[in-house]
Every structure is written in C-alpha cells, then in structure tokens.
Design a protein around this motif. Sequence first.
Motif, PDB file in Angstrom:
ATOM      1  N   VAL A   6     -18.292 -12.083 -45.303  1.00 18.66           N
ATOM      2  CA  VAL A   6     -16.902 -12.171 -44.861  1.00 18.66           C
ATOM      3  C   VAL A   6     -16.468 -10.765 -44.480  1.00 18.66           C
ATOM      4  O   VAL A   6     -16.605  -9.835 -45.269  1.00 18.66           O
ATOM      5  N   HIS A   7     -15.956 -10.596 -43.267  1.00 16.08           N
ATOM      6  CA  HIS A   7     -15.584  -9.252 -42.809  1.00 16.08           C
ATOM      7  C   HIS A   7     -14.483  -9.351 -41.771  1.00 16.08           C
ATOM      8  O   HIS A   7     -14.101 -10.447 -41.339  1.00 16.08           O
ATOM      9  N   ALA A   8     -13.947  -8.202 -41.365  1.00 14.65           N
ATOM     10  CA  ALA A   8     -12.788  -8.202 -40.476  1.00 14.65           C
ATOM     11  C   ALA A   8     -12.735  -6.891 -39.710  1.00 14.65           C
ATOM     12  O   ALA A   8     -13.460  -5.933 -39.996  1.00 14.65           O
ATOM     13  N   GLN A   9     -11.816  -6.856 -38.755  1.00 12.64           N
ATOM     14  CA  GLN A   9     -11.553  -5.637 -37.993  1.00 12.64           C
ATOM     15  C   GLN A   9     -10.088  -5.613 -37.583  1.00 12.64           C
ATOM     16  O   GLN A   9      -9.634  -6.488 -36.852  1.00 12.64           O
ATOM     17  N   LEU A  10      -9.354  -4.629 -38.079  1.00 15.60           N
ATOM     18  CA  LEU A  10      -7.985  -4.437 -37.621  1.00 15.60           C
ATOM     19  C   LEU A  10      -7.999  -3.753 -36.264  1.00 15.60           C
ATOM     20  O   LEU A  10      -8.887  -2.951 -35.960  1.00 15.60           O
ATOM     21  N   PHE A  11      -7.002  -4.047 -35.436  1.00 16.17           N
ATOM     22  CA  PHE A  11      -6.858  -3.359 -34.169  1.00 16.17           C
ATOM     23  C   PHE A  11      -6.415  -1.913 -34.425  1.00 16.17           C
ATOM     24  O   PHE A  11      -5.803  -1.622 -35.459  1.00 16.17           O
ATOM     25  N   PRO A  12      -6.703  -0.985 -33.511  1.00 16.36           N
ATOM     26  CA  PRO A  12      -6.259   0.401 -33.689  1.00 16.36           C
ATOM     27  C   PRO A  12      -4.746   0.482 -33.897  1.00 16.36           C
ATOM     28  O   PRO A  12      -3.976  -0.113 -33.141  1.00 16.36           O
ATOM     29  N   GLY A  13      -4.336   1.188 -34.909  1.00 14.34           N
ATOM     30  CA  GLY A  13      -2.915   1.360 -35.206  1.00 14.34           C
ATOM     31  C   GLY A  13      -2.279   0.218 -35.959  1.00 14.34           C
ATOM     32  O   GLY A  13      -1.110   0.300 -36.340  1.00 14.34           O
ATOM     33  N   ALA A  14      -3.014  -0.871 -36.191  1.00 14.69           N
ATOM     34  CA  ALA A  14      -2.455  -2.027 -36.894  1.00 14.69           C
ATOM     35  C   ALA A  14      -2.320  -1.718 -38.382  1.00 14.69           C
ATOM     36  O   ALA A  14      -3.045  -0.890 -38.937  1.00 14.69           O
ATOM     37  N   GLU A  15      -1.381  -2.413 -39.019  1.00 20.09           N
ATOM     38  CA  GLU A  15      -1.112  -2.175 -40.425  1.00 20.09           C
ATOM     39  C   GLU A  15      -1.375  -3.428 -41.247  1.00 20.09           C
ATOM     40  O   GLU A  15      -1.902  -4.409 -40.754  1.00 20.09           O
ATOM     41  N   ASN A  16      -0.992  -3.351 -42.519  1.00 18.27           N
ATOM     42  CA  ASN A  16      -1.148  -4.453 -43.475  1.00 18.27           C
ATOM     43  C   ASN A  16      -2.603  -4.722 -43.817  1.00 18.27           C
ATOM     44  O   ASN A  16      -3.025  -5.868 -43.975  1.00 18.27           O
ATOM     45  N   SER A  17      -3.387  -3.645 -43.929  1.00 12.19           N
ATOM     46  CA  SER A  17      -4.785  -3.818 -44.303  1.00 12.19           C
ATOM     47  C   SER A  17      -4.917  -4.397 -45.704  1.00 12.19           C
ATOM     48  O   SER A  17      -5.874  -5.111 -45.997  1.00 12.19           O
ATOM     49  N   GLY A  18      -3.942  -4.109 -46.593  1.00 13.20           N
ATOM     50  CA  GLY A  18      -3.993  -4.666 -47.941  1.00 13.20           C
ATOM     51  C   GLY A  18      -3.917  -6.173 -47.939  1.00 13.20           C
ATOM     52  O   GLY A  18      -4.627  -6.854 -48.688  1.00 13.20           O
ATOM     53  N   ARG A  19      -3.070  -6.728 -47.092  1.00 12.87           N
ATOM     54  CA  ARG A  19      -2.945  -8.188 -46.999  1.00 12.87           C
ATOM     55  C   ARG A  19      -4.227  -8.795 -46.440  1.00 12.87           C
ATOM     56  O   ARG A  19      -4.669  -9.862 -46.893  1.00 12.87           O
ATOM     57  N   LEU A  20      -4.849  -8.130 -45.475  1.00 15.15           N
ATOM     58  CA  LEU A  20      -6.095  -8.637 -44.908  1.00 15.15           C
ATOM     59  C   LEU A  20      -7.223  -8.575 -45.936  1.00 15.15           C
ATOM     60  O   LEU A  20      -8.047  -9.491 -46.019  1.00 15.15           O
ATOM     61  N   VAL A  21      -7.267  -7.519 -46.720  1.00 15.40           N
ATOM     62  CA  VAL A  21      -8.262  -7.413 -47.791  1.00 15.40           C
ATOM     63  C   VAL A  21      -8.121  -8.565 -48.775  1.00 15.40           C
ATOM     64  O   VAL A  21      -9.107  -9.190 -49.180  1.00 15.40           O
ATOM     65  N   ALA A  22      -6.881  -8.869 -49.168  1.00 15.25           N
ATOM     66  CA  ALA A  22      -6.644  -9.991 -50.087  1.00 15.25           C
ATOM     67  C   ALA A  22      -7.115 -11.300 -49.480  1.00 15.25           C
ATOM     68  O   ALA A  22      -7.693 -12.156 -50.175  1.00 15.25           O
ATOM     69  N   ILE A  71      -7.656   5.914 -52.347  1.00 14.31           N
ATOM     70  CA  ILE A  71      -6.926   5.203 -53.407  1.00 14.31           C
ATOM     71  C   ILE A  71      -5.720   4.468 -52.837  1.00 14.31           C
ATOM     72  O   ILE A  71      -4.795   4.129 -53.578  1.00 14.31           O
ATOM     73  N   GLY A  72      -5.699   4.228 -51.540  1.00 12.52           N
ATOM     74  CA  GLY A  72      -4.544   3.624 -50.886  1.00 12.52           C
ATOM     75  C   GLY A  72      -4.472   2.118 -51.036  1.00 12.52           C
ATOM     76  O   GLY A  72      -5.194   1.490 -51.821  1.00 12.52           O
ATOM     77  N   CYS A  73      -3.595   1.513 -50.238  1.00  6.76           N
ATOM     78  CA  CYS A  73      -3.298   0.081 -50.326  1.00  6.76           C
ATOM     79  C   CYS A  73      -4.539  -0.799 -50.233  1.00  6.76           C
ATOM     80  O   CYS A  73      -4.705  -1.706 -51.045  1.00  6.76           O
ATOM     81  N   PRO A  74      -5.461  -0.590 -49.261  1.00  3.43           N
ATOM     82  CA  PRO A  74      -6.630  -1.478 -49.199  1.00  3.43           C
ATOM     83  C   PRO A  74      -7.531  -1.365 -50.420  1.00  3.43           C
ATOM     84  O   PRO A  74      -8.150  -2.346 -50.828  1.00  3.43           O
ATOM     85  N   VAL A  75      -7.598  -0.177 -51.038  1.00  3.76           N
ATOM     86  CA  VAL A  75      -8.413  -0.014 -52.245  1.00  3.76           C
ATOM     87  C   VAL A  75      -7.776  -0.750 -53.419  1.00  3.76           C
ATOM     88  O   VAL A  75      -8.455  -1.433 -54.191  1.00  3.76           O
ATOM     89  N   ILE A  76      -6.464  -0.607 -53.550  1.00  2.00           N
ATOM     90  CA  ILE A  76      -5.756  -1.322 -54.616  1.00  2.00           C
ATOM     91  C   ILE A  76      -5.935  -2.820 -54.452  1.00  2.00           C
ATOM     92  O   ILE A  76      -6.185  -3.550 -55.419  1.00  2.00           O
ATOM     93  N   SER A  77      -5.847  -3.301 -53.205  1.00  2.00           N
ATOM     94  CA  SER A  77      -6.040  -4.725 -52.947  1.00  2.00           C
ATOM     95  C   SER A  77      -7.476  -5.149 -53.230  1.00  2.00           C
ATOM     96  O   SER A  77      -7.728  -6.279 -53.658  1.00  2.00           O
ATOM     97  N   SER A  78      -8.430  -4.246 -53.015  1.00  2.00           N
ATOM     98  CA  SER A  78      -9.842  -4.540 -53.301  1.00  2.00           C
ATOM     99  C   SER A  78     -10.101  -4.650 -54.798  1.00  2.00           C
ATOM    100  O   SER A  78     -10.912  -5.467 -55.245  1.00  2.00           O
ATOM    101  N   LEU A  79      -9.410  -3.824 -55.586  1.00  2.00           N
ATOM    102  CA  LEU A  79      -9.685  -3.748 -57.021  1.00  2.00           C
ATOM    103  C   LEU A  79      -8.963  -4.805 -57.848  1.00  2.00           C
ATOM    104  O   LEU A  79      -9.483  -5.262 -58.864  1.00  2.00           O
ATOM    105  N   THR A  80      -7.761  -5.181 -57.415  1.00  2.00           N
ATOM    106  CA  THR A  80      -6.931  -6.069 -58.226  1.00  2.00           C
ATOM    107  C   THR A  80      -7.662  -7.369 -58.545  1.00  2.00           C
ATOM    108  O   THR A  80      -8.002  -8.133 -57.645  1.00  2.00           O
ATOM    109  N   GLY A  81      -7.937  -7.599 -59.801  1.00  2.00           N
ATOM    110  CA  GLY A  81      -8.604  -8.825 -60.211  1.00  2.00           C
ATOM    111  C   GLY A  81     -10.113  -8.785 -60.141  1.00  2.00           C
ATOM    112  O   GLY A  81     -10.773  -9.763 -60.506  1.00  2.00           O
ATOM    113  N   ALA A  82     -10.699  -7.672 -59.680  1.00  2.00           N
ATOM    114  CA  ALA A  82     -12.163  -7.565 -59.633  1.00  2.00           C
ATOM    115  C   ALA A  82     -12.708  -7.392 -61.053  1.00  2.00           C
ATOM    116  O   ALA A  82     -11.995  -6.995 -61.973  1.00  2.00           O
ATOM    117  N   ASP A  83     -13.988  -7.677 -61.217  1.00  3.04           N
ATOM    118  CA  ASP A  83     -14.601  -7.602 -62.544  1.00  3.04           C
ATOM    119  C   ASP A  83     -15.208  -6.235 -62.831  1.00  3.04           C
ATOM    120  O   ASP A  83     -15.156  -5.746 -63.951  1.00  3.04           O
TER     121      ASP A  83
END
Length: 301
Positions: free
Chosen positions: A133-149, A175-187
């Motif tokens: 499962v993978h993704a690609q944000l467009f250049p300059g796009a935001e909300n990477s944390g939501r996409l990670v979730a 340590i930004g938003c996508p990392v926090i979204s990656s870690l939350t609930g991980a084992d």
Amino acid sequence: MPEIVVISGKGGTGKTSLTAAFAHLAADPVICDLDVDAPDLHLILQPEIEERQEFFSGHEAVIDPEGCNGCGLCHELCRYGAVAETSGRFAIDPLKCEGCKVCVHFCPVQAIRFPERHCGRWFLSRTRFGPMVHAQLFPGAENSGRLVALLREKARDVAERAGRSLILADGSPGIGCPVISSLTGADTAILVTEPTPSGIHDLARVADLCRHFKIPAGVIVNKADLNPANTEAVQRWCESGKIDFLGALAYDAAVTGAMVRRQTVTEFTADGISASVRRIWERVLTLSEKSQKPEPIAGAA
C-alpha cells in the motif's frame, strides 16, 4: 496483528533500504510506504499497481471567470496573497490558497466555488514479497498525516483479508505530522540512525516521540564504521535510556549495488552486510513479540 514502523530522525540514514530488506526476510508481510511526501520504496520493490484511488483533502477556492464581476473584494480580503489580478481579471493560486473560505463567504455575486482539493493518489499493488500500500502527494499538497492514516487503515484491511500476519511500514524521516500519524497505534518502532552529530541529535528527538506514545523502540546504527566512537556512544545512550540496541551495520558498497539492480541487499548477496541485516531482523522480531505481550498487573499473584 503486529505493525512494525521503520523511521529515522533525519533523511539519508538507509531506512528505506533496510525496510526493503526486512520485507524480503519477513514471512508474509503487508508492506506499506508511509513516506507519502517523497516515497521511494517502490524503486526497489517495483510494485505492480492493481488499484488506484484519488486522494482529496480539504478545499480550495476557485473563481468562475464568467460569474466574476471584477469587484476585487476577494483580492482585498485574502490574507495569504492567493488572489492575483491580471488586467482586471482575478484568479486564485492553488499553491497559496489556505482554504479559509473568506473569499467564498463574502463574494457579492457568489462566483467562487469551494471544491475538495485534489492532493494526490494512493495505490494497492503487488510485489514479489507481498501486497503493498503506497501513495504519492502532488507537489505542494498538504495533509500528509491524513493520507498516512488512510494507508495504514487500508494495510490492515489487506492483511485481514489476505490472512497476513505482519504489517511492515516505511515511515517518514523527522518528527512531523506524517511521522506522528505513522506511529500512533503502532506496536513497534525501529529507529535507524547514523553515527554523525546530526544523526544522533535527531535520533534523540524521534526516540522522545516514541516514549510519548509509549511505543517500544529499537535502534539500528547504519554505516557504523564511519565513526566507531559515535556508534559506541549511541549504544551507551540506548542502554541508559532503556531502548533496545538492535545492532550496527558497517558501510558496504553492496547496498548501492543492490539498489542499482532494484534488489534488496539480502537478495543481492548472502554475505557481509546481508548476514548482519538477517541477524538484526531476528532481533526486530523478538522486540515485536515482546511488545505484543500484555504487561503483568502490579500485585497480581
């Protein structure tokens, strides 16, 4: 099912190369690339896309040139400089629009639309090691944390449907938003660093993040022989902070040779660094199994 996330405090530590090798060594993983701003795990795993979905998040203002009366109120009210004027005609720069909706609300002729923002795409793919499962944000796009979730949710769905026993994720650096979204609930979190001042500094920051979310973490020092003294310092720091030190990997040109051939280093060779990676993977599994066990209740007989 256990979810192992490989992260690093900074870029360039070898995190993705290690994740790819772990995917090769794992029995039946669902692989997830959570570095949606700059994904590169696909360069080694060569996924064959089976499903493609558009990702929308937030909104952006769009001026209808036919309905606009040219009053310029939107230009006057916008605090982000997103409304540009050319020969009495107004348009909104999507890279500057913050989606505040002020222009939409105050437009006297209601000539400004407010559609969802098209931010990127996400994919379900097949690799030689299992589903990805993978993704690609467009250049300059935001909300990477939501996409990670979203990717993590899809990875769990795939794992349940396919009867897979492990989710292995390549997280973002920092340590930004996508990392926090990656870690939350991980084992389990695997922290990859290098024996440099910046690597050690950023390792401490991402380790603090894991402590905050109470996620068991283990540390791998890559290219350890570039500065043996710093490598030993990282090991002592792990011992003093009660973080598992999973091992050190020497610099090895085989990693580059493997990448050139779009292979993991453990596919490319069985000796040298590959043997070390295999030993470290066994320790990663041990750490993951330990994190699955419930803590004993204080005072219980």
